[in-house]
Design a protein around this motif. Structure first.
Motif, PDB file in Angstrom:
ATOM      1  N   ASN A  77      -2.197   4.540 -12.306  1.00 30.40           N
ATOM      2  CA  ASN A  77      -1.803   5.734 -11.540  1.00 30.40           C
ATOM      3  C   ASN A  77      -0.665   5.452 -10.558  1.00 30.40           C
ATOM      4  O   ASN A  77      -0.815   5.603  -9.358  1.00 30.40           O
ATOM      5  CB  ASN A  77      -3.002   6.310 -10.778  1.00 30.40           C
ATOM      6  CG  ASN A  77      -4.056   6.855 -11.724  1.00 30.40           C
ATOM      7  OD1 ASN A  77      -3.770   7.107 -12.900  1.00 30.40           O
ATOM      8  ND2 ASN A  77      -5.259   7.034 -11.240  1.00 30.40           N
ATOM      9  N   GLU A  78       0.434   4.998 -11.100  1.00 32.33           N
ATOM     10  CA  GLU A  78       1.567   4.628 -10.240  1.00 32.33           C
ATOM     11  C   GLU A  78       2.764   5.560 -10.430  1.00 32.33           C
ATOM     12  O   GLU A  78       3.898   5.178 -10.161  1.00 32.33           O
ATOM     13  CB  GLU A  78       1.997   3.170 -10.511  1.00 32.33           C
ATOM     14  CG  GLU A  78       0.955   2.112 -10.212  1.00 32.33           C
ATOM     15  CD  GLU A  78       0.686   1.919  -8.719  1.00 32.33           C
ATOM     16  OE1 GLU A  78       1.221   2.686  -7.901  1.00 32.33           O
ATOM     17  OE2 GLU A  78      -0.080   1.000  -8.393  1.00 32.33           O
ATOM     18  N   SER A  79       2.530   6.779 -10.892  1.00 33.95           N
ATOM     19  CA  SER A  79       3.664   7.658 -11.200  1.00 33.95           C
ATOM     20  C   SER A  79       4.575   7.884  -9.993  1.00 33.95           C
ATOM     21  O   SER A  79       5.780   8.042 -10.151  1.00 33.95           O
ATOM     22  CB  SER A  79       3.174   8.994 -11.743  1.00 33.95           C
ATOM     23  OG  SER A  79       2.335   9.600 -10.807  1.00 33.95           O
TER      24      SER A  79
ATOM     25  N   ASP B  39      -0.083  -0.011 -18.879  1.00 33.37           N
ATOM     26  CA  ASP B  39      -0.741   1.166 -18.314  1.00 33.37           C
ATOM     27  C   ASP B  39      -2.253   0.964 -18.437  1.00 33.37           C
ATOM     28  O   ASP B  39      -2.806   0.960 -19.525  1.00 33.37           O
ATOM     29  CB  ASP B  39      -0.298   2.423 -19.066  1.00 33.37           C
ATOM     30  CG  ASP B  39      -1.209   3.591 -18.752  1.00 33.37           C
ATOM     31  OD1 ASP B  39      -1.556   3.754 -17.565  1.00 33.37           O
ATOM     32  OD2 ASP B  39      -1.608   4.314 -19.684  1.00 33.37           O
ATOM     33  N   ASP B  40      -2.895   0.812 -17.286  1.00 33.33           N
ATOM     34  CA  ASP B  40      -4.316   0.491 -17.257  1.00 33.33           C
ATOM     35  C   ASP B  40      -5.144   1.781 -17.240  1.00 33.33           C
ATOM     36  O   ASP B  40      -5.883   2.047 -16.305  1.00 33.33           O
ATOM     37  CB  ASP B  40      -4.590  -0.377 -16.017  1.00 33.33           C
ATOM     38  CG  ASP B  40      -6.020  -0.864 -15.944  1.00 33.33           C
ATOM     39  OD1 ASP B  40      -6.753  -0.711 -16.929  1.00 33.33           O
ATOM     40  OD2 ASP B  40      -6.398  -1.400 -14.879  1.00 33.33           O
ATOM     41  N   GLY B  41      -4.977   2.603 -18.268  1.00 31.25           N
ATOM     42  CA  GLY B  41      -5.765   3.831 -18.378  1.00 31.25           C
ATOM     43  C   GLY B  41      -5.501   4.831 -17.263  1.00 31.25           C
ATOM     44  O   GLY B  41      -6.433   5.475 -16.767  1.00 31.25           O
TER      45      GLY B  41
ATOM     46  N   ASP C 286      -1.765   5.132  -2.946  1.00 33.13           N
ATOM     47  CA  ASP C 286      -2.804   4.396  -2.216  1.00 33.13           C
ATOM     48  C   ASP C 286      -3.211   3.151  -2.966  1.00 33.13           C
ATOM     49  O   ASP C 286      -3.051   3.057  -4.174  1.00 33.13           O
ATOM     50  CB  ASP C 286      -4.049   5.288  -2.055  1.00 33.13           C
ATOM     51  CG  ASP C 286      -3.796   6.399  -1.068  1.00 33.13           C
ATOM     52  OD1 ASP C 286      -3.208   6.092  -0.013  1.00 33.13           O
ATOM     53  OD2 ASP C 286      -4.156   7.551  -1.376  1.00 33.13           O
ATOM     54  N   THR C 287      -3.771   2.202  -2.203  1.00 35.28           N
ATOM     55  CA  THR C 287      -4.315   1.017  -2.848  1.00 35.28           C
ATOM     56  C   THR C 287      -5.458   1.440  -3.771  1.00 35.28           C
ATOM     57  O   THR C 287      -6.155   2.413  -3.503  1.00 35.28           O
ATOM     58  CB  THR C 287      -4.822  -0.020  -1.810  1.00 35.28           C
ATOM     59  OG1 THR C 287      -5.476  -1.073  -2.519  1.00 35.28           O
ATOM     60  CG2 THR C 287      -5.773   0.591  -0.814  1.00 35.28           C
ATOM     61  N   LYS C 288      -5.618   0.695  -4.870  1.00 36.09           N
ATOM     62  CA  LYS C 288      -6.671   1.042  -5.832  1.00 36.09           C
ATOM     63  C   LYS C 288      -7.978   0.340  -5.472  1.00 36.09           C
ATOM     64  O   LYS C 288      -8.969   0.462  -6.164  1.00 36.09           O
ATOM     65  CB  LYS C 288      -6.237   0.657  -7.246  1.00 36.09           C
ATOM     66  CG  LYS C 288      -4.864   1.169  -7.655  1.00 36.09           C
ATOM     67  CD  LYS C 288      -4.831   2.686  -7.710  1.00 36.09           C
ATOM     68  CE  LYS C 288      -3.497   3.274  -8.090  1.00 36.09           C
ATOM     69  NZ  LYS C 288      -2.383   3.000  -7.201  1.00 36.09           N
ATOM     70  N   TRP C 289      -7.939  -0.430  -4.384  1.00 39.11           N
ATOM     71  CA  TRP C 289      -9.116  -1.212  -4.021  1.00 39.11           C
ATOM     72  C   TRP C 289      -9.925  -0.534  -2.928  1.00 39.11           C
ATOM     73  O   TRP C 289      -9.409  -0.267  -1.856  1.00 39.11           O
ATOM     74  CB  TRP C 289      -8.693  -2.589  -3.519  1.00 39.11           C
ATOM     75  CG  TRP C 289      -8.132  -3.465  -4.572  1.00 39.11           C
ATOM     76  CD1 TRP C 289      -6.810  -3.702  -4.806  1.00 39.11           C
ATOM     77  CD2 TRP C 289      -8.853  -4.220  -5.546  1.00 39.11           C
ATOM     78  NE1 TRP C 289      -6.678  -4.557  -5.872  1.00 39.11           N
ATOM     79  CE2 TRP C 289      -7.915  -4.885  -6.340  1.00 39.11           C
ATOM     80  CE3 TRP C 289     -10.222  -4.396  -5.827  1.00 39.11           C
ATOM     81  CZ2 TRP C 289      -8.271  -5.712  -7.385  1.00 39.11           C
ATOM     82  CZ3 TRP C 289     -10.568  -5.214  -6.869  1.00 39.11           C
ATOM     83  CH2 TRP C 289      -9.610  -5.859  -7.637  1.00 39.11           C
TER      84      TRP C 289
HETATM   85  N1  UDP Z   1      -3.813  -1.968 -10.821  1.00 47.17           N
HETATM   86  C1  UDP Z   1      -4.182  -1.932 -12.163  1.00 47.17           C
HETATM   87  N2  UDP Z   1      -5.480  -1.578 -12.470  1.00 47.17           N
HETATM   88  C2  UDP Z   1      -6.399  -1.288 -11.514  1.00 47.17           C
HETATM   89  C3  UDP Z   1      -6.003  -1.372 -10.162  1.00 47.17           C
HETATM   90  C4  UDP Z   1      -4.705  -1.710  -9.854  1.00 47.17           C
HETATM   91  O1  UDP Z   1      -3.384  -2.189 -13.045  1.00 47.17           O
HETATM   92  O2  UDP Z   1      -7.535  -0.973 -11.867  1.00 47.17           O
HETATM   93  C5  UDP Z   1      -2.409  -2.318 -10.488  1.00 47.17           C
HETATM   94  C6  UDP Z   1      -1.712  -1.304  -9.589  1.00 47.17           C
HETATM   95  O3  UDP Z   1      -1.150  -0.260 -10.330  1.00 47.17           O
HETATM   96  C7  UDP Z   1      -0.670  -2.158  -8.887  1.00 47.17           C
HETATM   97  C8  UDP Z   1      -1.362  -3.514  -8.784  1.00 47.17           C
HETATM   98  O4  UDP Z   1      -2.406  -3.508  -9.755  1.00 47.17           O
HETATM   99  O5  UDP Z   1       0.531  -2.285  -9.637  1.00 47.17           O
HETATM  100  C9  UDP Z   1      -1.944  -3.760  -7.398  1.00 47.17           C
HETATM  101  O6  UDP Z   1      -2.801  -2.704  -7.035  1.00 47.17           O
HETATM  102  P1  UDP Z   1      -2.909  -2.171  -5.549  1.00 47.17           P
HETATM  103  O7  UDP Z   1      -1.545  -1.996  -4.974  1.00 47.17           O
HETATM  104  O8  UDP Z   1      -3.791  -0.989  -5.563  1.00 47.17           O
HETATM  105  O9  UDP Z   1      -3.650  -3.381  -4.850  1.00 47.17           O
HETATM  106  P2  UDP Z   1      -3.320  -4.042  -3.419  1.00 47.17           P
HETATM  107  O10 UDP Z   1      -1.846  -4.301  -3.390  1.00 47.17           O
HETATM  108  O11 UDP Z   1      -3.753  -3.048  -2.414  1.00 47.17           O
HETATM  109  O12 UDP Z   1      -4.121  -5.310  -3.422  1.00 47.17           O
END
Ligand code: UDP
Ligand code: MG
Length: 329
Positions: free
Chosen positions: A13-15, A44-46, A208-211
């Motif tokens: 979801n990085e559009s 693309d992770d779904g 947003d962060t995905k975590w």
């Molecule tokens: N990402 C992914 N699958 C997931 C979660 C994140 O491919 O289930 C990718 C996300 O698109 C990004 C990278 O992993 O390019 C880092 O994610 P994020 O920025 O959310 O993590 P953070 O930088 O906060 O640790």
């Protein structure tokens, strides 16, 4: 021959950042043009947003952009693994799509590897965590301290997944066939000489962060279990203490007779709570490892592909087939 650098980019979801990312990378590509071909490999992770359709458009308009797309969200670890498997460059980069990994360092990483034959890999490390929630920073530091104490690998605090690797390192990482992967540990476990680039933390460009905090905690536990068996041995410590306490209580009861028994009864009551919690805790730890064994034994694939862009080579082949078909007609 020119070097080929494949940049693997996991995307979920990085559009809202993809265009910015692509534009920045294009500049880097232009700067490197006389030395190396830079190819983008998006994973693309779904995603449930526009990410996949944007990737389709990008790869249709730019021959150096490829993508693979998962059937659902399998997580960043799976995306990294899939990307590394598909990557065929002399050098492979892993980087996030959200601009937290500054693209300019690709040039620096490449130069470091070109100038120093001793280096196999150059990784990025952030020396601050400014802009991150304090709770996350605190837990992250705790995690690194813990995992470095108990695990067989040394994991650098602040190290990102952002790195450039020579072919031999990529092959080594892929040789580790575990299904549930913890890349931070794997990168360290495979060894090789790693150079470091340090920089201040940069916040996400958009989105947003995905975590979630819970997600990060789970990831941390998985990481520790993947690289340490120490938790399995942890219950031995209270076990030894309880053994000693049991012997002491027995001796007191035997020597002092029944007069000491009421005091001992109180001690016993609290001991029962302690012991039960330790026993349950131990079962939980064993359960954790068992679930890992279970999922590895089932050996389900780390990811499933839904779609793939047509690669350079495939496209050439399609054209040859088309030409033959036309001839026959
Ligand atoms: N990402 C992914 N699958 C997931 C979660 C994140 O491919 O289930 C990718 C996300 O698109 C990004 C990278 O992993 O390019 C880092 O994610 P994020 O920025 O959310 O993590 P953070 O930088 O906060 O640790
Ligand atoms: Mg990020």
């Amino acid at each position: 021959m020119m070097d080929k650098i494949t940049v693997v980019v996991p995307c979920y979801n990085e559009s809202c950042v993809l265009t910015t990312f692509y534009d920045k990378i294009k500049k880097i590509k232009d700067k490197l043009v006389s030395e190396a071909i830079l190819e983008l490999l998006f994973v693309d992770d779904g995603s449930s947003d526009e990410t996949l359709s944007m990737l389709r458009r990008l790869s249709a308009s730019d021959k150096t952009v490829r993508y693979i797309s998962f059937s659902r969200n399998f997580g960043k670890e799976a995306a990294i693994y899939a990307g590394l498997k598909e990557a065929d460059g002399d050098f492979t980069v892993i980087m996030d799509a959200d601009m937290q990994d500054p693209p300019k360092y690709i040039i620096e990483m490449y130069n470091m590897l070109k100038l120093n034959r001793e280096l196999d890999c150059v990784a990025a490390k952030r020396i601050t965590r400014a802009g991150e929630p304090p709770v996350r920073t605190f837990l992250a530091h705790m995690f690194y301290r813990l995992i470095n104490k108990v695990s067989e690998v040394e994991i650098t605090d602040g190290a990102r997944d952002y790195r450039m690797m020579r072919r031999n390192v990529v092959d080594a990482v892929l040789a580790l066939s575990e299904k549930r992967r913890f890349s931070k540990g794997i990168f360290s476990w495979v060894g090789f000489n790693t150079g470091w680039i340090e920089y201040e933390n940069i916040s996400r460009a958009a989105g947003d962060t995905k975590w979630s905090l819970w997600g990060l905690m789970k990831y941390a536990f998985e990481g520790i279990m993947a690289f340490s068996v120490f938790p399995l041995l942890l219950p031995l410590i209270p076990a030894a203490l309880f053994l000693v306490s049991g012997i002491v209580l027995f001796i007191i009861a035997a020597v002092k007779g029944l007069s000491a028994v009421s005091g001992i009864a109180a001690a016993l009551a609290s001991l029962i709570f302690f012991v039960s919690s330790v026993v349950l805790f131990s079962i939980g730890i064993i359960g954790g490892y068992m679930s890992k064994i279970y999922s590895e034994v089932k050996s389900r694939p780390t990811y499933l592909l839904k779609e793939k862009s047509v690669s350079f080579a495939d496209e050439a082949e399609i054209r040859i087939h088309e030409a033959q078909y036309t001839d026959v007609r």
